[in-house]
Design an enzyme around this catalytic site. Structure first.
Site, mmCIF file in Angstrom:
data_model
loop_
_atom_site.group_PDB
_atom_site.id
_atom_site.type_symbol
_atom_site.label_atom_id
_atom_site.label_comp_id
_atom_site.label_asym_id
_atom_site.label_seq_id
_atom_site.Cartn_x
_atom_site.Cartn_y
_atom_site.Cartn_z
ATOM 1 N N GLU A 1 6.681 8.934 8.410
ATOM 2 C CA GLU A 1 8.025 9.522 8.267
ATOM 3 C C GLU A 1 7.993 10.786 7.408
ATOM 4 O OE1 GLU A 1 10.222 5.134 8.312
ATOM 5 O OE2 GLU A 1 10.994 6.697 7.023
ATOM 6 N N GLU B 1 13.666 -0.598 17.204
ATOM 7 C CA GLU B 1 12.416 -1.363 17.095
ATOM 8 C C GLU B 1 12.708 -2.805 16.691
ATOM 9 O OE1 GLU B 1 10.191 2.283 14.914
ATOM 10 O OE2 GLU B 1 8.894 0.550 15.223
ATOM 11 N N LYS C 1 3.214 -2.060 18.245
ATOM 12 C CA LYS C 1 2.985 -2.676 16.920
ATOM 13 C C LYS C 1 2.840 -4.195 17.057
ATOM 14 C CE LYS C 1 5.204 0.983 14.272
ATOM 15 N NZ LYS C 1 6.359 1.393 13.455
ATOM 16 N N ASN D 1 6.532 2.883 8.465
ATOM 17 C CA ASN D 1 5.344 3.619 8.004
ATOM 18 C C ASN D 1 5.846 4.864 7.289
ATOM 19 O OD1 ASN D 1 3.171 5.520 7.853
ATOM 20 N ND2 ASN D 1 2.043 4.268 9.355
ATOM 21 N N ARG E 1 14.498 9.773 22.544
ATOM 22 C CA ARG E 1 13.609 9.705 21.381
ATOM 23 C C ARG E 1 13.840 8.396 20.617
ATOM 24 N NH1 ARG E 1 12.171 8.600 16.025
ATOM 25 N NH2 ARG E 1 10.609 10.100 15.358
ATOM 26 N N ARG F 1 3.062 8.052 19.397
ATOM 27 C CA ARG F 1 3.452 8.977 18.313
ATOM 28 C C ARG F 1 3.307 10.431 18.762
ATOM 29 N NH1 ARG F 1 0.941 5.418 13.290
ATOM 30 N NH2 ARG F 1 2.878 4.264 12.857
ATOM 31 N N THR G 1 15.944 4.755 15.272
ATOM 32 C CA THR G 1 14.714 4.364 15.980
ATOM 33 C C THR G 1 14.225 3.020 15.453
ATOM 34 O OG1 THR G 1 14.092 6.699 16.277
ATOM 35 C CG2 THR G 1 12.335 5.060 16.525
HETATM 36 C C1 LIG Z 1 8.191 5.339 15.254
HETATM 37 C C2 LIG Z 1 7.531 4.611 14.329
HETATM 38 O O1 LIG Z 1 8.151 3.621 13.601
HETATM 39 C C3 LIG Z 1 8.936 3.955 12.426
HETATM 40 C C4 LIG Z 1 9.879 5.038 12.745
HETATM 41 C C5 LIG Z 1 9.475 6.338 12.635
HETATM 42 C C6 LIG Z 1 10.313 7.449 13.224
HETATM 43 O O2 LIG Z 1 11.409 7.143 13.733
HETATM 44 O O3 LIG Z 1 9.848 8.611 13.220
HETATM 45 C C7 LIG Z 1 8.267 6.676 11.968
HETATM 46 C C8 LIG Z 1 7.514 5.696 11.352
HETATM 47 C C9 LIG Z 1 7.989 4.300 11.272
HETATM 48 O O4 LIG Z 1 8.624 4.054 10.040
HETATM 49 C C10 LIG Z 1 6.086 4.834 14.019
HETATM 50 O O5 LIG Z 1 5.517 3.986 13.307
HETATM 51 O O6 LIG Z 1 5.537 5.851 14.513
#
Ligand SMILES: C=C(O[C@@H]1C=C(C(=O)O)C=C[C@H]1O)C(=O)O
Length: 261
Positions: free
Chosen positions: A198, A251, A166, A194, A155, A16, A247
């Protein structure tokens, strides 16, 4: 299939932090592109012919991107893409550092992420980011576009590493395995989402774009009232409508393959 060798430290917190750092990369890449006009000919397919690529029918940007990728492929530390096809589904053997060092190579892939990035960027971002005239700076515009596209692709494809981190969480792994076996993409996406991360991201992004988009005088004052170098609302919309959803699509796609032998 787990494309990581299992020894990397891929803590979600560190990943993150990398995504937060990539916010700066993307905002400044957009600021650089916004210096130049829209320059519509850059995006018109078939407008120009290219020496040695007479059968190429794409736009000037697509040609520029294709040739840039060829160069990146030559300088990559790993075997050539033919020997080790770097598709969106594969993570590099020691993936974290090279993925940061080397721009994400935009390539067609099963879930077509890079085509989606190109589409939203050209159709929705560029027309709102730039002055809608033509300043003839086609080469400058295209080089900045390639930088933006590669940063966005990197990204968005970081979602592979986030998904792996995860999946390795013992609290959630049984549920991931259950949903993967049931091919339940919706349940996988709900589990990995999450909302707090976000929401915090979008608030931080707006502040960053507002600050990065200003000039600073010799006295060290922000020129708050002057024109910002970047459309702040566009940066937030970029992430809210495209970067975050894509993103998560990465995932989910990665996790759906995670149990493959
Ligand atoms: C990247 C993630 O997975 C998801 C995607 C996110 C994003 O693209 O910024 C943020 C939170 C999650 O919903 C994360 O959990 O950090």
């Amino acid at each position: 299939m787990n494309y990581l060798s299992g020894t990397e430290d891929i803590s979600l917190g560190k990943l993150r932090d990398t995504l937060i750092r990539l916010e700066d990369t993307i905002i400044f890449a957009l600021i650089e592109r916004a210096q130049f006009s829209y320059n519509e000919p850059v995006y018109k397919a078939g407008l120009y012919k290219y020496k040695g690529c007479e059968d190429f029918e794409g736009s000037f940007l697509e040609y520029f991107l294709q040739e840039s990728e060829k160069l990146h492929a030559k300088v990559r530390r790993y075997q050539s893409p033919d020997e080790y096809p770097f598709t969106e589904r594969h993570l590099l053997p020691d993936p974290i550092i090279p993925a940061i060092e080397y721009p994400q190579i935009l390539k067609p892939n099963d879930i077509n992420i890079n085509a989606k990035i190109m589409e939203f960027y050209v159709k929705h971002i560029i027309p709102s980011l730039c002055a809608m005239d033509d300043d003839q700076n086609y080469g400058s515009a295209a080089t900045r576009d390639v930088t933006c596209l590669q940063a966005l692709s990197q990204r968005i494809h970081y979602g592979k590493f986030v998904a792996e981190a995860k999946f390795r969480d013992p609290k959630d792994q049984p549920k991931y395995i259950e949903y993967i076996k049931a091919r339940d993409s919706k349940a996988i996406e709900e589990l990995l989402t999450n909302k707090k991360v976000e929401e915090d991201l979008l608030k931080r992004l707006k502040r960053k774009a507002l600050i990065y988009g200003q000039d600073i005088t010799e006295a060290g004052d922000f020129t708050l009232d002057a024109n910002l170098k970047i459309n702040v609302d566009l940066v937030v919309e970029l992430y809210e409508k495209w970067v975050i959803p894509l993103t998560k699509e990465v995932e989910v796609a990665y996790l759906l393959e995670r149990l493959d032998n």
